[in-house]
Write a protein that holds these residues in place. Structure first.
Motif, PDB file in Angstrom:
ATOM      1  N   TYR A  11       0.880  -1.163   0.000  1.00 15.00           N
ATOM      2  CA  TYR A  11       0.000   0.000   0.000  1.00 15.00           C
ATOM      3  C   TYR A  11       0.919   1.214   0.000  1.00 15.00           C
ATOM      4  CZ  TYR A  11      -3.815  -3.163   1.314  1.00 15.00           C
ATOM      5  OH  TYR A  11      -4.744  -4.179   1.333  1.00 15.00           O
ATOM      6  N   ALA A  16       2.495  -4.886   2.767  1.00 17.52           N
ATOM      7  CA  ALA A  16       1.453  -5.576   3.533  1.00 17.52           C
ATOM      8  C   ALA A  16       1.621  -7.082   3.516  1.00 17.52           C
ATOM      9  CB  ALA A  16       0.079  -5.203   2.985  1.00 17.52           C
ATOM     10  N   ASN A  36      -5.167  -8.432  13.999  1.00 21.75           N
ATOM     11  CA  ASN A  36      -5.522  -7.285  13.165  1.00 21.75           C
ATOM     12  C   ASN A  36      -4.279  -6.738  12.489  1.00 21.75           C
ATOM     13  OD1 ASN A  36      -8.306  -7.021  13.429  1.00 21.75           O
ATOM     14  ND2 ASN A  36      -8.149  -5.919  15.357  1.00 21.75           N
ATOM     15  N   GLY A  37      -4.397  -6.438  11.195  1.00 24.27           N
ATOM     16  CA  GLY A  37      -3.273  -5.857  10.479  1.00 24.27           C
ATOM     17  C   GLY A  37      -2.210  -6.842  10.040  1.00 24.27           C
ATOM     18  N   THR A  42      -5.809  -8.471   3.085  1.00 25.42           N
ATOM     19  CA  THR A  42      -5.019  -8.150   1.894  1.00 25.42           C
ATOM     20  C   THR A  42      -4.788  -9.394   1.049  1.00 25.42           C
ATOM     21  OG1 THR A  42      -3.919  -6.334   3.057  1.00 25.42           O
ATOM     22  CG2 THR A  42      -2.840  -7.164   1.078  1.00 25.42           C
ATOM     23  N   ASN A 209       2.489 -10.151  10.590  1.00 29.41           N
ATOM     24  CA  ASN A 209       3.252  -9.070   9.945  1.00 29.41           C
ATOM     25  C   ASN A 209       3.465  -9.319   8.454  1.00 29.41           C
ATOM     26  OD1 ASN A 209       3.550  -7.731  12.439  1.00 29.41           O
ATOM     27  ND2 ASN A 209       5.347  -8.962  12.939  1.00 29.41           N
TER      28      ASN A 209
END
Length: 233
Positions: A11, A16, A36-37, A42, A209
């Protein structure tokens, strides 16, 4: 088979996904879990053509689909139920289902497929003329799944179907997903409810990650101490 090989997604300047490798065999129900994340959504967006990989390739039934438009990927047999459901709130339940079948050429089979969706989700049949935005959260999730099924997908991508739902509704949704899988639709499920996801799927990937950290049979990962500590306690 759906196969991701060394996928990188960015991004802007933020990476990502980092060399993600993942496979989903025909007939399987596979889950991708993580915080989360971590890169779960993605990954699904990359498969469905919404986020193009900067590196690597995605293959579906032997064909590279990484550069295809999202609409062409749907036509090939991959449907994506996004996080947050994203139904057409001002349309009726039936109109939402009709939108799911928009790309299909075999319009003569639609009645049969509406009946199949209604057999999976009887509540949608009861509310077929109701405005979708007035449905409960669980009913909206059922509608989002039903709409995706109207495209007659071979593979179904589901992003956080349990989000914001009461435990009893979550149990009902997951039971329906198991039935959809048994009826022949392959499923890749993204979930934060790791315990529920690992209990209903064949295999699992854990992403952290942007990298796949662990993979294996779901029943084995349920017993893994690292997985228990990070995701199940």
């Amino acid at each position: 088979m759906l196969e991701l090989k060394n996928i990188d997604v960015f991004y802007d300047n933020i990476q990502a996904l980092k060399e993600v490798n993942l496979t989903v065999g025909e007939g399987e129900m596979v889950t991708l879990i993580g915080a989360n994340g971590a890169g779960k959504s993605t990954t699904l967006r990359a498969i469905s053509g919404l986020n193009k990989p900067k590196k690597g390739e995605i293959k579906f039934k032997g064909r590279v689909i990484s550069s295809l438009k999202a609409s062409d990927i749907v036509r090939m047999g991959i449907s994506h139920v996004p996080e947050g459901r994203r139904i057409f709130a001002n349309m009726t339940v039936m109109e939402n289902l009709e939108m799911g079948a928009y790309i299909r050429g075999d319009r003569g089979n639609l009645k049969r497929d509406y009946d199949e969706v209604f057999s999976l989700f009887p509540r949608l049949k009861e509310r077929k003329n109701q405005i979708a935005g007035t449905l409960s959260g669980g009913e909206q999730q059922m509608l989002a799944i039903g709409r995706a099924l109207m495209a007659k997908p071979k593979y179904l991508l589901l992003d956080e179907p349990s989000m914001g739902l009461a435990p009893l509704i979550v149990k009902e949704i997951f039971s329906i997903l198991e039935n959809i899988n048994k009826l022949g639709t392959t499923i890749l499920l993204v979930e934060q409810n790791a315990n529920m996801a690992l209990n209903v799927t064949d295999r699992a990937y854990i992403i952290k990650n942007g990298k796949i950290e662990l993979e294996g049979r779901s029943k084995d990962l349920l017993k893994d101490e690292k997985v228990k500590k990070a995701y199940l306690e």
